[in-house]
Structures are given as C-alpha cells and as structure tokens.
Design a protein around this motif. Structure first.
Motif, PDB file in Angstrom:
ATOM      1  N   HIS A  30       0.807  -1.227   0.000  1.00 28.03           N
ATOM      2  CA  HIS A  30       0.000   0.000   0.000  1.00 28.03           C
ATOM      3  C   HIS A  30       0.837   1.272   0.000  1.00 28.03           C
ATOM      4  CE1 HIS A  30      -3.469  -2.548   0.600  1.00 28.03           C
ATOM      5  NE2 HIS A  30      -2.760  -3.205   1.500  1.00 28.03           N
ATOM      6  N   SER A  31       2.128   1.160  -0.326  1.00 24.97           N
ATOM      7  CA  SER A  31       2.995   2.339  -0.257  1.00 24.97           C
ATOM      8  C   SER A  31       2.642   3.412  -1.274  1.00 24.97           C
ATOM      9  CB  SER A  31       4.461   1.942  -0.429  1.00 24.97           C
ATOM     10  OG  SER A  31       4.713   1.516  -1.746  1.00 24.97           O
ATOM     11  N   MET A  32       1.955   3.061  -2.347  1.00 24.79           N
ATOM     12  CA  MET A  32       1.587   4.049  -3.365  1.00 24.79           C
ATOM     13  C   MET A  32       0.092   4.366  -3.365  1.00 24.79           C
ATOM     14  SD  MET A  32       4.299   5.215  -4.722  1.00 24.79           S
ATOM     15  CE  MET A  32       3.639   6.099  -6.133  1.00 24.79           C
ATOM     16  N   SER A  33      -0.628   3.902  -2.332  1.00 21.50           N
ATOM     17  CA  SER A  33      -2.061   4.212  -2.216  1.00 21.50           C
ATOM     18  C   SER A  33      -2.234   5.699  -1.911  1.00 21.50           C
ATOM     19  CB  SER A  33      -2.687   3.407  -1.075  1.00 21.50           C
ATOM     20  OG  SER A  33      -2.726   2.046  -1.400  1.00 21.50           O
ATOM     21  N   PRO A  34      -3.244   6.331  -2.417  1.00 26.42           N
ATOM     22  CA  PRO A  34      -4.332   5.814  -3.233  1.00 26.42           C
ATOM     23  C   PRO A  34      -4.081   5.900  -4.744  1.00 26.42           C
ATOM     24  CG  PRO A  34      -4.868   8.030  -2.602  1.00 26.42           C
ATOM     25  CD  PRO A  34      -3.518   7.703  -1.971  1.00 26.42           C
ATOM     26  N   THR A  35      -2.880   6.310  -5.154  1.00 20.55           N
ATOM     27  CA  THR A  35      -2.592   6.440  -6.584  1.00 20.55           C
ATOM     28  C   THR A  35      -2.599   5.087  -7.287  1.00 20.55           C
ATOM     29  OG1 THR A  35      -1.156   8.295  -5.982  1.00 20.55           O
ATOM     30  CG2 THR A  35      -1.030   7.504  -8.248  1.00 20.55           C
ATOM     31  N   TRP A  69      10.416  -5.694  -8.354  1.00 20.80           N
ATOM     32  CA  TRP A  69      10.351  -4.287  -8.738  1.00 20.80           C
ATOM     33  C   TRP A  69       9.734  -3.470  -7.613  1.00 20.80           C
ATOM     34  CZ3 TRP A  69      12.982  -3.296 -12.946  1.00 20.80           C
ATOM     35  CH2 TRP A  69      13.060  -4.228 -13.978  1.00 20.80           C
ATOM     36  N   ARG A  70      10.181  -2.240  -7.479  1.00 18.57           N
ATOM     37  CA  ARG A  70       9.567  -1.294  -6.542  1.00 18.57           C
ATOM     38  C   ARG A  70       8.988  -0.162  -7.374  1.00 18.57           C
ATOM     39  NH1 ARG A  70      11.849  -1.507  -0.844  1.00 18.57           N
ATOM     40  NH2 ARG A  70      12.506  -3.669  -0.829  1.00 18.57           N
ATOM     41  N   ILE A  71       7.920   0.432  -6.870  1.00 11.49           N
ATOM     42  CA  ILE A  71       7.256   1.541  -7.558  1.00 11.49           C
ATOM     43  C   ILE A  71       7.171   2.695  -6.577  1.00 11.49           C
ATOM     44  CG2 ILE A  71       5.151   2.298  -8.718  1.00 11.49           C
ATOM     45  CD1 ILE A  71       4.689  -0.759  -9.312  1.00 11.49           C
ATOM     46  N   VAL A  99      16.006  10.516  -5.505  1.00  8.71           N
ATOM     47  CA  VAL A  99      15.404  10.253  -4.198  1.00  8.71           C
ATOM     48  C   VAL A  99      13.948   9.901  -4.471  1.00  8.71           C
ATOM     49  CG1 VAL A  99      14.724  11.281  -1.991  1.00  8.71           C
ATOM     50  CG2 VAL A  99      16.940  11.854  -3.003  1.00  8.71           C
ATOM     51  N   VAL A 100      13.477   8.800  -3.866  1.00  6.09           N
ATOM     52  CA  VAL A 100      12.100   8.367  -4.089  1.00  6.09           C
ATOM     53  C   VAL A 100      11.340   8.285  -2.772  1.00  6.09           C
ATOM     54  CG1 VAL A 100      12.653   7.090  -6.195  1.00  6.09           C
ATOM     55  CG2 VAL A 100      12.697   5.900  -3.991  1.00  6.09           C
ATOM     56  N   VAL A 101      10.023   8.398  -2.889  1.00  7.54           N
ATOM     57  CA  VAL A 101       9.142   8.299  -1.724  1.00  7.54           C
ATOM     58  C   VAL A 101       7.818   7.703  -2.191  1.00  7.54           C
ATOM     59  CG1 VAL A 101       8.195  10.644  -1.970  1.00  7.54           C
ATOM     60  CG2 VAL A 101       8.291   9.571   0.287  1.00  7.54           C
ATOM     61  N   GLY A 102       7.165   6.974  -1.301  1.00  8.03           N
ATOM     62  CA  GLY A 102       5.839   6.446  -1.607  1.00  8.03           C
ATOM     63  C   GLY A 102       4.786   7.507  -1.369  1.00  8.03           C
ATOM     64  N   ASP A 103       3.669   7.430  -2.071  1.00  2.00           N
ATOM     65  CA  ASP A 103       2.578   8.384  -1.858  1.00  2.00           C
ATOM     66  C   ASP A 103       1.945   8.204  -0.484  1.00  2.00           C
ATOM     67  OD1 ASP A 103       3.064   9.409  -4.361  1.00  2.00           O
ATOM     68  OD2 ASP A 103       1.291   8.531  -5.305  1.00  2.00           O
ATOM     69  N   ASN A 104       2.004   6.999   0.050  1.00  2.00           N
ATOM     70  CA  ASN A 104       1.476   6.687   1.378  1.00  2.00           C
ATOM     71  C   ASN A 104       2.691   6.536   2.297  1.00  2.00           C
ATOM     72  OD1 ASN A 104       0.108   5.763   3.610  1.00  2.00           O
ATOM     73  ND2 ASN A 104      -0.711   3.940   2.628  1.00  2.00           N
ATOM     74  N   THR A 105       3.280   7.662   2.692  1.00  2.00           N
ATOM     75  CA  THR A 105       4.578   7.655   3.365  1.00  2.00           C
ATOM     76  C   THR A 105       4.613   6.844   4.652  1.00  2.00           C
ATOM     77  OG1 THR A 105       4.072   9.768   4.419  1.00  2.00           O
ATOM     78  CG2 THR A 105       5.329   9.830   2.361  1.00  2.00           C
ATOM     79  N   GLY A 106       3.490   6.698   5.325  1.00  2.00           N
ATOM     80  CA  GLY A 106       3.456   5.918   6.549  1.00  2.00           C
ATOM     81  C   GLY A 106       3.627   4.429   6.322  1.00  2.00           C
TER      82      GLY A 106
END
Length: 135
Positions: A30-35, A69-71, A99-106
């Motif tokens: 869920h690291s890229m939720s809700p995208t 793969w990571r997104i 530098v990368v970050v997930g949309d759901n940073t938590g």
C-alpha cells in the motif's frame, strides 16, 4: 514453411524490442495508495530523463523481499537539494541518482530506508498520475 519461419523471427524480434522499451510490474502493498493499489499492474516506459513527480519502477540494490520491482515517486533528482527528511551528508542529490518516496509515506519503504536510487536500476516511468492531495 519458410514464410512461417520468417514470421516467427519477426514476432520474436518485436517482442525483444518491446521488452527493451516497456516493463510490466505489479504493485505490492500500500505504499503508493491511493494512486496505485495492491495487485494492480503497471506498464513503465524506459526514458532518458526523469523529473520530480515521475513514478518510476526500479530494482532495489538489496532485495529484502521477494518483490523484484519497486514503484515509487521521484522526490528529487541529481543536483536538487536533498529533502530534509533524508538523513545524508550530501547537500544535493549526486549525479546519476534520484530520491524516491511512496505516496502513502506511513507505509512506504523508500529513500528513507533505501537511500539514493541509482538511475541504472530504473526500468522506466509509469504514465503520469498526479500525487494525491496532501502527499
């Protein structure tokens, strides 16, 4: 018979070319939720240049999971100031890295844990989807 062999070679050549240009990856977690949602498949296109805001597919340096793969979304590119949340001695992002970050940073393992991502590990960028409000 010869025509069939030529056709098979052409199809095989096209498949090889497509694999060099596109990568299909599955979103895990869920690291890229809700995208993007867990289990969703995305197609990434190889590029020469990446920008802040691009969502990229990459192979992590050390694989601590079975996920190939990571997104993640690019937060800074080479030459940009290093984001304050990334603990490093560098004032700017080094050449050839992002530098990368997930949309759901938590719920994201990203540059905070992985460090800089080498552009050589990037398979491509997913067609543009805006980051959700507040991320």
């Amino acid at each position: 018979m010869a025509g069939l062999a030529v056709g098979a070679v052409v199809v095989l050549a096209l498949l090889v070319l497509l694999r060099r240009r596109y990568v299909v990856a599955r979103v895990w977690g869920h690291s890229m939720s809700p995208t993007f949602h867990d289990g969703e498949r995305v197609v990434a296109t190889r590029r020469r240049h990446y920008r802040v805001g691009d969502v990229i597919v990459f192979r992590p340096r050390s694989r601590t999971t079975d996920v190939a793969w990571r997104i993640k979304r690019i937060a800074a590119v080479a030459g940009d100031p290093v984001p304050a949340w990334l603990e490093t001695d560098h004032p700017v992002v080094p050449a050839g890295r992002v530098v990368v970050v997930g949309d759901n940073t938590g719920h994201s393992e990203d540059s905070r844990q992985l460090g800089y991502i080498d552009l050589a590990a990037v398979a491509g960028a997913v067609p543009h989807r805006a980051a959700p409000e507040g991320s």
